[in-house]
Design a protein around this motif. Sequence first.
Motif, short mmCIF file in Angstrom:
data_model
loop_
_atom_site.label_atom_id
_atom_site.label_comp_id
_atom_site.label_asym_id
_atom_site.label_seq_id
_atom_site.Cartn_x
_atom_site.Cartn_y
_atom_site.Cartn_z
N ILE A 6 0.84 -1.19 0.00
CA ILE A 6 0.00 0.00 0.00
C ILE A 6 0.89 1.25 0.00
N ASN A 7 2.00 1.21 0.74
CA ASN A 7 2.92 2.34 0.70
C ASN A 7 3.55 2.48 -0.69
N ASP A 8 3.91 1.35 -1.30
CA ASP A 8 4.48 1.42 -2.66
C ASP A 8 3.49 2.09 -3.61
N ILE A 25 3.64 11.79 6.87
CA ILE A 25 2.99 12.03 8.17
C ILE A 25 2.67 10.68 8.83
N GLY A 26 3.26 10.45 10.00
CA GLY A 26 3.05 9.17 10.68
C GLY A 26 3.80 8.07 9.95
N ALA A 27 5.12 8.28 9.84
CA ALA A 27 5.95 7.43 8.96
C ALA A 27 6.10 6.00 9.47
N GLY A 28 5.84 5.76 10.74
CA GLY A 28 5.96 4.41 11.29
C GLY A 28 7.38 3.90 11.15
N MET A 29 7.51 2.71 10.59
CA MET A 29 8.85 2.13 10.43
C MET A 29 9.46 2.49 9.08
N GLU A 47 7.01 11.43 12.91
CA GLU A 47 6.50 10.27 13.66
C GLU A 47 6.36 10.64 15.14
N PRO A 48 5.12 10.57 15.68
CA PRO A 48 4.92 10.99 17.08
C PRO A 48 5.31 9.94 18.11
N THR A 49 5.46 8.69 17.72
CA THR A 49 5.70 7.62 18.71
C THR A 49 7.21 7.42 18.89
N GLY A 74 6.70 14.79 15.69
CA GLY A 74 5.64 15.67 15.22
C GLY A 74 4.40 14.84 14.96
N SER A 75 3.39 15.51 14.47
CA SER A 75 2.13 14.81 14.20
C SER A 75 1.43 15.55 13.07
N ALA A 76 0.33 15.00 12.62
CA ALA A 76 -0.45 15.68 11.59
C ALA A 76 -0.88 17.06 12.07
N GLU A 77 -1.18 17.15 13.37
CA GLU A 77 -1.67 18.40 13.92
C GLU A 77 -0.55 19.41 14.14
N GLN A 78 0.68 18.93 14.12
CA GLN A 78 1.83 19.82 14.35
C GLN A 78 2.98 19.33 13.49
N VAL A 92 -0.11 7.33 5.19
CA VAL A 92 -0.70 6.00 4.97
C VAL A 92 -1.12 5.41 6.31
N ASN A 93 -2.38 5.07 6.40
CA ASN A 93 -2.92 4.42 7.60
C ASN A 93 -2.67 5.20 8.88
N THR A 94 -2.74 6.53 8.78
CA THR A 94 -2.62 7.33 10.00
C THR A 94 -3.84 8.22 10.26
N MET A 95 -4.61 8.51 9.21
CA MET A 95 -5.72 9.47 9.40
C MET A 95 -6.63 9.07 10.55
N HIS A 96 -6.85 7.75 10.72
CA HIS A 96 -7.76 7.33 11.79
C HIS A 96 -7.18 7.58 13.17
N HIS A 97 -5.87 7.93 13.24
CA HIS A 97 -5.25 8.28 14.53
C HIS A 97 -5.30 9.77 14.82
N TRP A 98 -5.51 10.59 13.78
CA TRP A 98 -5.43 12.04 13.99
C TRP A 98 -6.48 12.46 15.00
N VAL A 99 -6.05 13.22 15.99
CA VAL A 99 -7.02 13.65 17.01
C VAL A 99 -7.79 14.88 16.53
N ASP A 100 -7.23 15.61 15.56
CA ASP A 100 -7.88 16.82 15.08
C ASP A 100 -7.68 16.91 13.55
C1 SAM Z 1 -0.61 1.92 11.28
S1 SAM Z 1 0.78 2.95 11.52
C2 SAM Z 1 1.21 3.40 9.86
C3 SAM Z 1 2.66 3.69 9.71
C4 SAM Z 1 3.14 3.96 8.29
N1 SAM Z 1 2.50 5.14 7.72
C5 SAM Z 1 2.91 2.77 7.42
O1 SAM Z 1 2.06 2.82 6.52
O2 SAM Z 1 3.60 1.75 7.63
C6 SAM Z 1 0.04 4.44 12.17
C7 SAM Z 1 1.06 5.52 12.46
O3 SAM Z 1 0.39 6.75 12.76
C8 SAM Z 1 1.13 7.38 13.78
N2 SAM Z 1 0.28 8.42 14.41
C9 SAM Z 1 -0.45 8.34 15.54
N3 SAM Z 1 -1.06 9.51 15.81
C10 SAM Z 1 -0.70 10.36 14.82
C11 SAM Z 1 -0.99 11.73 14.53
N4 SAM Z 1 -1.79 12.44 15.30
N5 SAM Z 1 -0.41 12.29 13.45
C12 SAM Z 1 0.38 11.56 12.66
N6 SAM Z 1 0.69 10.26 12.87
C13 SAM Z 1 0.15 9.67 13.93
C14 SAM Z 1 1.56 6.25 14.68
O4 SAM Z 1 2.60 6.60 15.56
C15 SAM Z 1 1.96 5.21 13.63
O5 SAM Z 1 3.28 5.37 13.21
#
Ligand code: SAM
Length: 189
Positions: A6-8, A25-29, A47-49, A74-78, A92-100
């Motif tokens: 999905i990232n590719d 945004i939310g680069a994960g690994m 990456e916020p974690t 950092g985060s999507a919000e900052q 990718v796969n981060t929007m559902h984590h965004w608090v705002d």
């Molecule tokens: C399921 S992982 C996806 C990681 C990567 N994008 C990928 O596709 O492999 C979700 C990521 O969103 C990050 N995350 C959590 N809250 C976030 C926020 N408010 N803004 C941006 N990223 C956030 C998590 O730390 C985690 O790295």
Amino acid sequence: MWRSEINDAVLDLVAAQRGERVVDIGAGMGAGVVVAGRSGAFVVAVEPTPFLRRVLRVRRLMQRARKRIDVVDGSAEQLPVDDRSADAIWAVNTMHHWVDTHRGAAEIARALKPGGRVVLVDEDFQNPSHPDYERVGSEHDSDDHHGFTLVDAASMGELLERAGLVDVEADERLLVSRPVIAVSARAPG
Ligand SMILES: C[S@@+](CC[C@H](N)C(=O)[O-])C[C@H]1O[C@@H](n2cnc3c(N)ncnc32)[C@H](O)[C@@H]1O
């Protein structure tokens, strides 16, 4: 998490070019970061974690492109990037984590250069046609938000439009045979 189809596919849509400044945004690994790095772009991995930042910093050292990759808190919000500094932004796969999500959209609009582009994709694991539905999605019914903001494509598209972006496309579609929510846009100019 190291590599993902999905990232590719998202990086194909982003089409990062040599010398561009791009933001994950939310680069994960770093599944998207390493692909963008290989294209010759300068990548800011937001990456916020803390644990994931540590993993990504070690991974960065193994990349030929390491000098073009920055791993930052950092985060999507900052977004820790200057105004009008990014040629492209993706998530990718981060929007559902965004608090705002409102703030996230505003940050993207602030950070993009004129003409810069954004691609936001979340897989819909709660769709029974998702290949990982049995493993991930079926554990949660649609009312179980487990602390996350559920995002729908149209409202994220509206937020980007209200933030001043143009050519907004927001839909649900299949990407590498997975149901996803996909939103793309660009900054005017
Ligand atoms: C399921 S992982 C996806 C990681 C990567 N994008 C990928 O596709 O492999 C979700 C990521 O969103 C990050 N995350 C959590 N809250 C976030 C926020 N408010 N803004 C941006 N990223 C956030 C998590 O730390 C985690 O790295």
